[in-house]
Design an enzyme around this catalytic site. Structure first.
Site: not given
Ligand code: F6P
Length: 319
Positions: A11, A72-73, A103, A126, A128, A130, A172
């Site tokens: 992300g 996200r590969s 991570d 990120t 998050d 986390d 998440r």
């Molecule tokens: O990890 C960052 C994040 O924004 C999370 O908070 C969320 O769950 C996820 O990515 C959303 O992913 P995507 O952008 O692939 O929909």
């Protein structure tokens, strides 16, 4: 001159562009040739790698997202594609790599490092927040500020209409954004994945508050809780007797003009990352801890699940 490259993975966060700008400027200052790898590990496999200079980063410090794209590969999880990635780096004589990501991105990098020994340094990025072993991840402050602005705006309409607003934040399975937003926005309810909850315990109190003149409620719920946000809104309508709406903040939280804090952290993270690589050290993630910036190995960083700050959780439990 030595060649150094940077990529963004997972992300995007606000703070990546300031990080890219400083990467280029600090690399040149250190007599390195900076390269961008576009679209994350996907671009590394597809050889989307370009040597860059000051003009590639002019004006980007004010912009959220990432100028060089991210991904996200899934392919990077396959050995044959990692080999292609390594061949692409070798062809350009790039032997230092900086990865901005979460991570999940670091786990991929770990495998790459074990197979091919590419010298790398990771920068936790990120919203998050986390990542185990670092107190702060790039982008969190800007996300919190966006949530703050959104909740402040929702409060205006909630109070005008006698309504409950259920505001869903990202994260998440980590409740950090929801928890901090709750403590700093004066909301009435906060639900996060880390804490079990029982809505019925709030019924009597909330109904009493309405009798005493309360016109609206704001509930902040993290996306990873056991119930859907709409179910929380239904509970407000059925059990508390107040009209309710759901507002899912979604990806709005990931974008926007990077805050001063994220710009400064981007600057510091990148400085530490480049310095580390110049010391010929590898397998490091730059972590921000109570002791300041430290370097940790990927193993250490992915070895545990990040727990929410006990003090912050304590404030919530005491409410
Ligand atoms: O990890 C960052 C994040 O924004 C999370 O908070 C969320 O769950 C996820 O990515 C959303 O992913 P995507 O952008 O692939 O929909």
């Amino acid at each position: 001159m030595k060649n150094i490259a940077i990529l963004c993975s997972g992300g995007d966060v606000s703070g990546m562009n300031p990080a890219l700008k400083h990467f280029v400027e600090y690399s040149i200052q250190k007599e390195l040739n900076p390269f961008f790898i576009y679209d994350g590990y996907e671009g590394l496999i597809d050889n989307k790698i370009k040597k860059v200079s000051y003009c590639d980063v002019s004006g980007i410090i004010t912009r959220g997202g990432t100028k060089i794209g991210s991904s996200r590969s899934k392919r990077f999880m396959q050995k044959k594609h990692r080999q292609t990635a390594k061949d692409n780096l070798d062809a350009l004589d790039i032997n230092m790599l900086i990865v901005l990501g979460g991570d999940g991105s670091f786990r991929g990098l770990d495998i790459f490092y074990r197979e091919h020994g590419v010298r790398f340094c990771g920068v936790p990025s990120t919203i998050d927040n986390d990542i185990f072993a670092t107190e702060y991840c790039l982008g969190v402050d800007t996300a919190l500020n966006i949530i703050k602005t959104s909740i402040d705006a929702l409060r205006d309409t909630a109070s005008s209409f006698k309504r409950a607003f259920v505001v869903e934040t990202m994260g998440r399975d980590c409740g950090y954004l929801a928890l901090v937003s709750h403590l700093t926005s004066g909301s009435e309810l906060c639900l996060i994945p880390e804490l079990d909850y029982d809505l019925s315990l709030h019924e009597e109190e909330f109904k009493k508050q309405i009798k005493n003149g309360r016109r609206y409620f704001i509930a902040i719920v993290s996306e990873g809780i056991k119930q859907d946000s709409q179910e929380i809104a239904n509970w407000f309508e059925r059990k508390i007797g107040i009209e309710a709406r759901v507002s899912v903040l979604g990806h709005i939280q990931r974008g926007g003009n990077p805050s001063i804090y994220d710009r400064l952290m981007a600057y510091k993270f990148i400085t530490h990352a480049i310095d580390r690589l110049l010391e010929k050290k590898t397998n490091s993630i730059v972590c921000y801890t109570k002791k300041g910036f430290v370097y940790k190995s990927i193993d250490e960083v992915v070895s545990g699940k990040k727990a929410l700050d006990k003090n912050l959780l304590g404030y919530l439990k005491n409410q």
